[in-house]
Design an enzyme around this catalytic site. Sequence first.
Site, PDB file in Angstrom:
ATOM      1  CG  HIS A  57      -1.900   1.147   1.218  1.00 30.59           C
ATOM      2  ND1 HIS A  57      -3.275   0.947   1.220  1.00 30.59           N
ATOM      3  CD2 HIS A  57      -1.725   2.487   1.173  1.00 30.59           C
ATOM      4  CE1 HIS A  57      -3.891   2.114   1.189  1.00 30.59           C
ATOM      5  NE2 HIS A  57      -2.969   3.072   1.154  1.00 30.59           N
ATOM      6  CD  GLN A 152      -7.043  11.136  -1.834  1.00 25.05           C
ATOM      7  OE1 GLN A 152      -5.910  10.705  -1.942  1.00 25.05           O
ATOM      8  NE2 GLN A 152      -7.712  11.066  -0.687  1.00 25.05           N
ATOM      9  CG  ASP A 309      -0.819   5.273   3.287  1.00 27.36           C
ATOM     10  OD1 ASP A 309      -1.133   5.379   2.080  1.00 27.36           O
ATOM     11  OD2 ASP A 309      -1.581   5.602   4.210  1.00 27.36           O
ATOM     12  CD1 TRP A 315      -2.941  12.888   3.771  1.00 23.99           C
ATOM     13  CD2 TRP A 315      -1.885  12.551   1.826  1.00 23.99           C
ATOM     14  NE1 TRP A 315      -3.819  13.168   2.749  1.00 23.99           N
ATOM     15  CE2 TRP A 315      -3.200  12.967   1.558  1.00 23.99           C
ATOM     16  CE3 TRP A 315      -1.023  12.274   0.756  1.00 23.99           C
ATOM     17  CZ2 TRP A 315      -3.692  13.118   0.261  1.00 23.99           C
ATOM     18  CZ3 TRP A 315      -1.506  12.431  -0.538  1.00 23.99           C
ATOM     19  CH2 TRP A 315      -2.827  12.846  -0.779  1.00 23.99           C
TER      20      TRP A 315
END
Length: 429
Positions: A57, A152, A309, A315
């Site tokens: 991921h 998203q 991720d 982020w």
Amino acid sequence: MFDLIIRGATLADGRRDIDIGIKGEHIIAVAPSLGGDTGSEIAAHGRLVCPPFIDPHVHLDSTLSLGLPRMNASGTLLEGIALWGELKPALTAEAIYNRAKQLCLWSMARGTLAIRSHVDICDDRLLAVDALLALRAEMKPWLDIQLVAFPQDGFSRYPGSERNLLRALDKGVDIVGGIPHFERTMEDGAMSVRALMRIAAERGLMVDMHCDETDDPLSRHIETLAAQTLAHGMGGRVAGSHLTSMHSMDNYYVSKLIPLIHEAGVAAIANPLINITLQGRHDTYPKRRGMTRVKELMQAGITVGFGHDCVMDPWYPLGSHNMLEVANMALHVGQLTGIADMQSCFAAVTENSARIMNLPDYGIKPGCYADLLILQAADPVEAIRISAERLFVLRRGKILAQATPRASTLHFNGLETVVDFTRANLAAQ
Ligand code: FE2
């Protein structure tokens, strides 16, 4: 008879003094003291030899974009999504490609040879899709990339999502994604799961949804995902990513939910670096950790993988695509310090994630691809503890990356002393 033998390996299951014989792209023998002709040999000196790390991921389209167009001041998930929205109009396929390729170089040096990347399809130009499809093809000899069509901005919330998602799949994106907790209502979220599962079932594709990435204990889209997986007979081909709401759920409900996930054959992917930094942001104290219930999911027999991720993006400002750092964080956040638990953390960045990605011929046994790492560590726990150097990274029987053993020389008390933080080093003192 062999092109290459790795001699004196310790394997993750504890077997020691093992030789691994390689012919062409494959492992053809795994046994002590292999005889026969060899082209060349690599001495493992008792170090851990394992199949490559797998990242199930990550987001290659946003990776390494840190600071563009500005930093995430609050560090929150929602400001990250807003920031990505600000960056999107200025993106070019070339810039996405170049940043993602740089990350692939880091991955290979880190011994991560398979990556599942989500790609945002809520951009009608589908620049990221085109860029990452080209990268997937270019990297194929060295690095396996799977792409997930990821809405998203919401499957029902962003007007062009369904059309764009289908276009992305038509172009060759491998997997159907989703983000049900980001839809406007719980009902919209559940509807999005049903619609996306239908698309995947019709096309015979795997599914990997961002699912319940929230601290809201009532975010239960994983339940719908599991039920839909059963309904479509898609066990073993569906993963729920994040599942952080499970951290906050009522225990009685979870006692029903985990067996359902197991029955459905849905895998779980936690993203510990991101979950520990983004979740619990509305809490004062006590402050929740947010990561899903890794230990309980594993104990129930559910396949659990760990993803990185984000790497230096809106982020998450840190990271170097080091899956041992991911395993280390999961171990701490999940209090997975029992010996079997620590080994499970290593499995979550290797064999479990290979199973989630349905990678063929992964592992150390005859018939598997000769994709192997020699780590500067005695065993999986030591590899996690010291984030072991990847001394050799082999892909299809050939050396793809090499590093010199990590060590410091101390000029201490009139003596030169070498320190490498391993137990072997301790034993030599
Ligand atoms: Fe993600």
